[in-house]
Scaffold this active site. Structure first.
Site, PDB file in Angstrom:
ATOM      1  N   CYS A 276       0.753  -1.267  -0.007  1.00  0.00           N
ATOM      2  CA  CYS A 276       0.017   0.076  -0.287  1.00  0.00           C
ATOM      3  C   CYS A 276       0.935   1.366   0.004  1.00  0.00           C
ATOM      4  O   CYS A 276       1.481   1.564  -0.927  1.00  0.00           O
ATOM      5  CB  CYS A 276      -1.110  -0.175   1.172  1.00  0.00           C
ATOM      6  SG  CYS A 276      -2.331   1.124   0.880  1.00  0.00           S
TER       7      CYS A 276
HETATM    8  N1  LIG Z   1      -2.792   1.520   3.939  1.00  0.00           N
HETATM    9  C1  LIG Z   1      -2.045   2.556   3.649  1.00  0.00           C
HETATM   10  O1  LIG Z   1      -0.980   2.200   3.420  1.00  0.00           O
HETATM   11  C2  LIG Z   1      -2.642   3.960   3.002  1.00  0.00           C
HETATM   12  C3  LIG Z   1      -1.717   4.534   2.237  1.00  0.00           C
HETATM   13  C4  LIG Z   1      -2.282   6.087   2.008  1.00  0.00           C
HETATM   14  N2  LIG Z   1      -2.195   6.779   3.182  1.00  0.00           N
HETATM   15  C5  LIG Z   1      -3.694   6.055   1.576  1.00  0.00           C
HETATM   16  O2  LIG Z   1      -4.645   6.551   1.953  1.00  0.00           O
HETATM   17  O3  LIG Z   1      -4.148   5.646   0.280  1.00  0.00           O
END
Ligand SMILES: NC(=O)CC[C@H](N)C(=O)O
Length: 448
Positions: A325
């Site tokens: 992510c």
């Molecule tokens: N789960 C995460 O790593 C979130 C990545 C980023 N903060 C988003 O909202 O897209």
């Protein structure tokens, strides 16, 4: 040993605040409590950690078989005088929003723990009793053993307690009064993270002081004391390989039990900051880039050009790498900040990260590998979850992800030295830590 699942009729009841209050008060009372979070959330356990100074663990019945969740609970609760397991959303809310699978109730049932319900009495009085009766009638056994009134003055608590106890048969163990000074602000994906709240320790102290005064501790013990779970001792072998793990304000979404599983498989974890460090740690056999908030620090990550270049050349040179992510967004070409301005990232993968402004593909899914790779065998399926407001122009197609409702999509990049994609992996109790450590050991042998 005091043991409870701290649950609520719905999100927004103040579970995390109540958990912090209980943990801090239990610490002050000399019980050396430990904490757990039901479900995949990364943010609430950071608050538990901020109160306790030790790791809080996630327990999730979508990710883990019941016996794995029980073993994790027993292992991490061992030696503590109290355990608080914070639920997620409403008590019965589980997989897909329409089942009780992986709900706080299912965890209470699996661990055979009593639940303390955090109830915010705003806007209702006698109706609360009707709602609580519904909660106790919904499943058998319901495991609900007591009520904690949150955001409720002692005066209101004195009025509601006898009525609620008479109407529901559930004891009210006390209240937490409104504490405007102790409010923890929210942001996309949940609360702000513990590290970002300036006066967090002051807020925790206020919560602890309040809980000490307004909770009936002897009653709490009567309702929630039970024998400590029996735990098998866990062994950590001497490290065989070093893994670099990104850890700072931009990369903060790691499960403690993932890191422990890596250590149990022979990894020494070398934490570094992609915001502050200009080089990767020395002699590493692998790189783990967890999720977090790279978009909030996009300009600073971009300004750290030496590290972006080091990551690019290491990953392209075959360094075993896992990027989930936020970590995946860092490996892309560019990433938009909160204002929509793109900033250069590591440039290992073709995607450009952009802001969507709402949850994208949110929730649990099953990930099936289309081919063999470092972490997966072709056709293998593992439970994952997605949790982000940003998306990428190129999400890859190494896997098929599927939701419980049948929705499917292609995602992820994977090869003999890479896993990168939006889905967050849950490592404990899976073959992933062993495979990652083995790939890292192999890399060190080949390159030295
Ligand atoms: N789960 C995460 O790593 C979130 C990545 C980023 N903060 C988003 O909202 O897209």
């Amino acid at each position: 040993m005091l043991q409870l699942v701290l649950a609520a009729p719905r999100s927004g009841s103040g579970k995390t605040t109540a958990a912090c209050a209980l943990l801090a008060a239990l610490t002050a009372r000399g019980l050396t409590p430990c904490a757990f979070k039901s479900g995949p959330d990364y943010i609430d356990p950071m608050f538990h950690r901020a109160v306790l100074g030790v790791e809080s663990h996630n327990l999730d019945l979508f990710f883990s078989a019941p016996q794995i969740a029980r073993a994790l609970y027993a292992r991490h609760a061992a030696g503590h005088g109290a355990a608080v397991v914070e639920g997620a959303m409403g008590y019965y809310d589980g997989l897909g929003g329409v089942t009780d699978t992986a709900s706080a109730w299912q965890l209470a049932d699996t661990l055979d723990l009593p639940a303390l319900l955090v109830v915010r009495p705003k806007g209702a009085s006698l109706t609360l009793a009707a709602e609580l009766r519904g909660l106790t009638a919904f499943r058998t056994p319901h495991h609900i053993a007591g009520i904690l009134l949150n955001d409720c003055t002692q005066g209101l608590c004195a009025l509601l307690k006898p009525m609620l106890e008479k109407e529901t048969g559930l004891p009210v163990v006390g209240c937490l009064p409104p504490l405007p000074e102790a409010v923890i602000e929210s942001r996309h994906l949940g609360l702000k993270t513990a590290a970002e709240i300036d006066d967090l320790q002051h807020k925790i102290q206020l919560l602890s002081d309040a809980a000490q005064q307004t909770i009936d501790w002897p009653l709490l013990h009567t309702l929630f004391d039970r024998p400590a779970p029996a735990a098998a001792p866990c062994t950590v072998p001497p490290p065989r390989v070093r893994l670099a793990v990104a850890r700072d304000a931009a990369f903060c979404f790691t499960y403690a039990e993932t890191l422990e599983a890596l250590r149990e498989n022979g990894a020494e974890l070398c934490f570094f900051s992609p915001l502050a460090d200009t080089a990767l740690p020395d002699n590493i056999g692998g790189l783990y880039l967890p999720g977090g908030y790279p978009e909030l620090y996009a300009a600073r990550l971009a300004a750290n050009a030496p590290l972006r270049a080091a990551v690019k050349s290491a990953v392209q040179g075959g360094l075993p790498t896992v990027a989930e992510c936020g970590g995946f967004l860092y490996l892309g070409r560019t990433l938009q900040d909160a204002d929509g301005t793109p900033h250069p990232m590591a440039g290992v993968l073709p995607g450009q990260g952009f802001k969507v402004g709402r949850l994208v593909r949110f929730g649990y899914a099953r990930l099936t590998a289309r081919a063999d790779s470092m972490l997966f065998r072709a056709g293998e399926t593992l439970p994952v979850h997605e949790f982000h407001h940003w998306d990428s122009t190129e999400n890859g197609d190494a896997f098929t992800a599927a939701k419980a409702n049948g929705r499917q999509w292609a995602c992820g990049f994977a090869n003999a030295s890479l896993y990168a994609g939006f889905p967050h992996l849950y490592w404990a109790g899976t073959p992933l830590p062993k495979r990652f450590a083995a790939a890292a050991e192999h890399y060190i042998k080949e390159t030295s």
